[in-house]
Design a protein around this motif. Structure first.
Motif, PDB file in Angstrom:
ATOM      1  N   GLU A   1     -49.535  21.016 -94.385  1.00  0.00           N
ATOM      2  CA  GLU A   1     -49.970  20.141 -93.303  1.00  0.00           C
ATOM      3  C   GLU A   1     -51.158  20.816 -92.623  1.00  0.00           C
ATOM      4  O   GLU A   1     -51.023  21.455 -91.593  1.00  0.00           O
ATOM      5  N   THR A   2     -52.312  20.678 -93.239  1.00  0.00           N
ATOM      6  CA  THR A   2     -53.534  21.303 -92.733  1.00  0.00           C
ATOM      7  C   THR A   2     -54.662  20.277 -92.743  1.00  0.00           C
ATOM      8  O   THR A   2     -54.784  19.492 -93.691  1.00  0.00           O
ATOM      9  N   PRO A   3     -55.507  20.277 -91.708  1.00  0.00           N
ATOM     10  CA  PRO A   3     -56.621  19.332 -91.693  1.00  0.00           C
ATOM     11  C   PRO A   3     -57.588  19.588 -92.839  1.00  0.00           C
ATOM     12  O   PRO A   3     -57.706  20.717 -93.337  1.00  0.00           O
ATOM     13  N   PHE A   4     -58.273  18.541 -93.262  1.00  0.00           N
ATOM     14  CA  PHE A   4     -59.326  18.698 -94.267  1.00  0.00           C
ATOM     15  C   PHE A   4     -60.481  17.776 -93.923  1.00  0.00           C
ATOM     16  O   PHE A   4     -60.312  16.774 -93.225  1.00  0.00           O
ATOM     17  N   THR A   5     -61.649  18.138 -94.396  1.00  0.00           N
ATOM     18  CA  THR A   5     -62.877  17.435 -94.042  1.00  0.00           C
ATOM     19  C   THR A   5     -63.303  16.473 -95.151  1.00  0.00           C
ATOM     20  O   THR A   5     -62.739  16.470 -96.253  1.00  0.00           O
ATOM     21  N   LEU A   6     -64.346  15.719 -94.863  1.00  0.00           N
ATOM     22  CA  LEU A   6     -64.932  14.858 -95.883  1.00  0.00           C
ATOM     23  C   LEU A   6     -65.453  15.682 -97.057  1.00  0.00           C
ATOM     24  O   LEU A   6     -65.401  15.230 -98.210  1.00  0.00           O
ATOM     25  N   GLU A   7     -65.931  16.897 -96.779  1.00  0.00           N
ATOM     26  CA  GLU A   7     -66.394  17.762 -97.862  1.00  0.00           C
ATOM     27  C   GLU A   7     -65.224  18.184 -98.754  1.00  0.00           C
ATOM     28  O   GLU A   7     -65.348  18.207 -99.988  1.00  0.00           O
ATOM     29  N   ASP A   8     -64.086  18.516 -98.139  1.00  0.00           N
ATOM     30  CA  ASP A   8     -62.891  18.825 -98.932  1.00  0.00           C
ATOM     31  C   ASP A   8     -62.483  17.615 -99.763  1.00  0.00           C
ATOM     32  O   ASP A   8     -62.087  17.752-100.939  1.00  0.00           O
ATOM     33  N   LEU A   9     -62.576  16.456 -99.161  1.00  0.00           N
ATOM     34  CA  LEU A   9     -62.212  15.230 -99.860  1.00  0.00           C
ATOM     35  C   LEU A   9     -63.098  15.006-101.075  1.00  0.00           C
ATOM     36  O   LEU A   9     -62.621  14.603-102.142  1.00  0.00           O
ATOM     37  N   ALA A  10     -64.376  15.286-100.931  1.00  0.00           N
ATOM     38  CA  ALA A  10     -65.309  15.080-102.042  1.00  0.00           C
ATOM     39  C   ALA A  10     -64.990  15.990-103.221  1.00  0.00           C
ATOM     40  O   ALA A  10     -65.306  15.651-104.374  1.00  0.00           O
TER      41      ALA A  10
END
Length: 290
Positions: free
Chosen positions: A228-237
């Motif tokens: 349960e850790t936040p992720f960014t749009l860059e991580d998503l890509a």
């Protein structure tokens, strides 16, 4: 057969069901709702949904309209009267009817309760053909997204934008930080480039999804780790896989985001395994507990 709705203590044909024009849910969105999947004549994760309903009502200082036992009876009776064993049940509680004024009614009024049910297609037997595409959009919702309130206009606009682009969901993100929050009507997950299953931690920023909680319980039972850790749009890509969860999506793979394939553009091995695990949860082959 005419569909039957429960409206403030009465079972009535849905085509004749109505609420007062001064119901605060209609005029202010002053209320809470829940949607529960009905499978094989039983409600999937009913206790989770009723727990969340009670929590949301407490957060807006609104009492339960009925005792929990009585409410469960109403839900079953609505399903029975409509002869629905595979469907979606919708319940809505508002602050009731009062002269239009923003503060709570000066004199207490009874909460209003509406319950309806509709049939849906059978639970998918295979993940193949079950996935879809998504788009990304800034998260424009209010700051208390953990409350399942009737105030859904930003969600409506996001889902409409997704539909207009041939997608099934809008993945929302914080404009300043680029951190992903959730889907417009779902919890959003990724399998990141290191192979970790990740979803955003609970806070005021996201809804505590009942399917999210049920899937996590099954993952712990199967000794499958998740973060349960936040992720960014860059991580998503860079993600290998992505999927959404909800009472209507179950575990649904996201194959393309903003026109770009996720991984190889097909349901990945992790999502496939989680789909199978949750399928057994829904159908009762695994313990279906709150």
């Amino acid at each position: 057969m005419s569909r039957i709705a429960y409206v403030n203590g009465r079972y009535v044909p849905q085509r004749h069901a109505s609420v007062n024009v001064e119901d605060r849910g209609y005029q202010f969105g002053d209320g809470i709702y829940e949607v529960v999947h009905l499978y094989g004549g039983r409600f999937v994760d009913e206790d989770r949904h009723l727990d969340r309903l009670e929590r949301s009502l407490r957060e807006i200082r609104l009492p339960m309209p009925l005792s929990r036992q009585a409410l469960s009876h109403v839900l079953l009776e609505v399903a029975r009267r409509n002869r629905v064993t595979e469907g979606l049940l919708y319940m809505q509680v508002t602050r009731g009817v009062a002269r239009r004024d923003h503060p709570f009614p000066a004199e207490p009024v009874a909460p209003a309760l509406v319950v309806t049910v509709k049939r849906i297609k059978p639970y998918p037997r295979s993940i193949d053909g079950w996935g879809g595409d998504a788009i990304t959009l800034p998260d424009l919702r209010w700051a208390r997204r953990d409350i399942k309130s009737l105030n859904l206009l930003p969600n409506v606009l996001a889902r409409q934008a997704a539909r207009e682009q041939g997608a099934i969901e809008a993945i929302l993100y914080e404009e300043e930080s680029g951190f992903v929050t959730e889907g417009a009507a779902t919890t959003f997950w990724i399998v990141d480039e290191a192979g970790r299953i990740r979803t955003r931690p609970l806070s005021h920023d996201i809804l505590p999804g009942c399917t999210r909680g049920a899937l996590m319980a099954e993952l712990r039972q199967a000794a499958i780790s998740y973060d349960e850790t936040p992720f960014t749009l860059e991580d998503l890509a860079r993600a290998r896989e992505a999927f959404i969860t909800s009472a209507t999506s179950f575990v649904k793979p996201i194959l393309r985001i903003d026109g770009r394939p996720v991984g190889d553009g097909a349901p990945g091995p992790v999502t496939r395994r989680l789909f199978d695990i949750f399928s057994r949860h829904v159908t009762g082959a695994l313990k279906n507990a709150a």
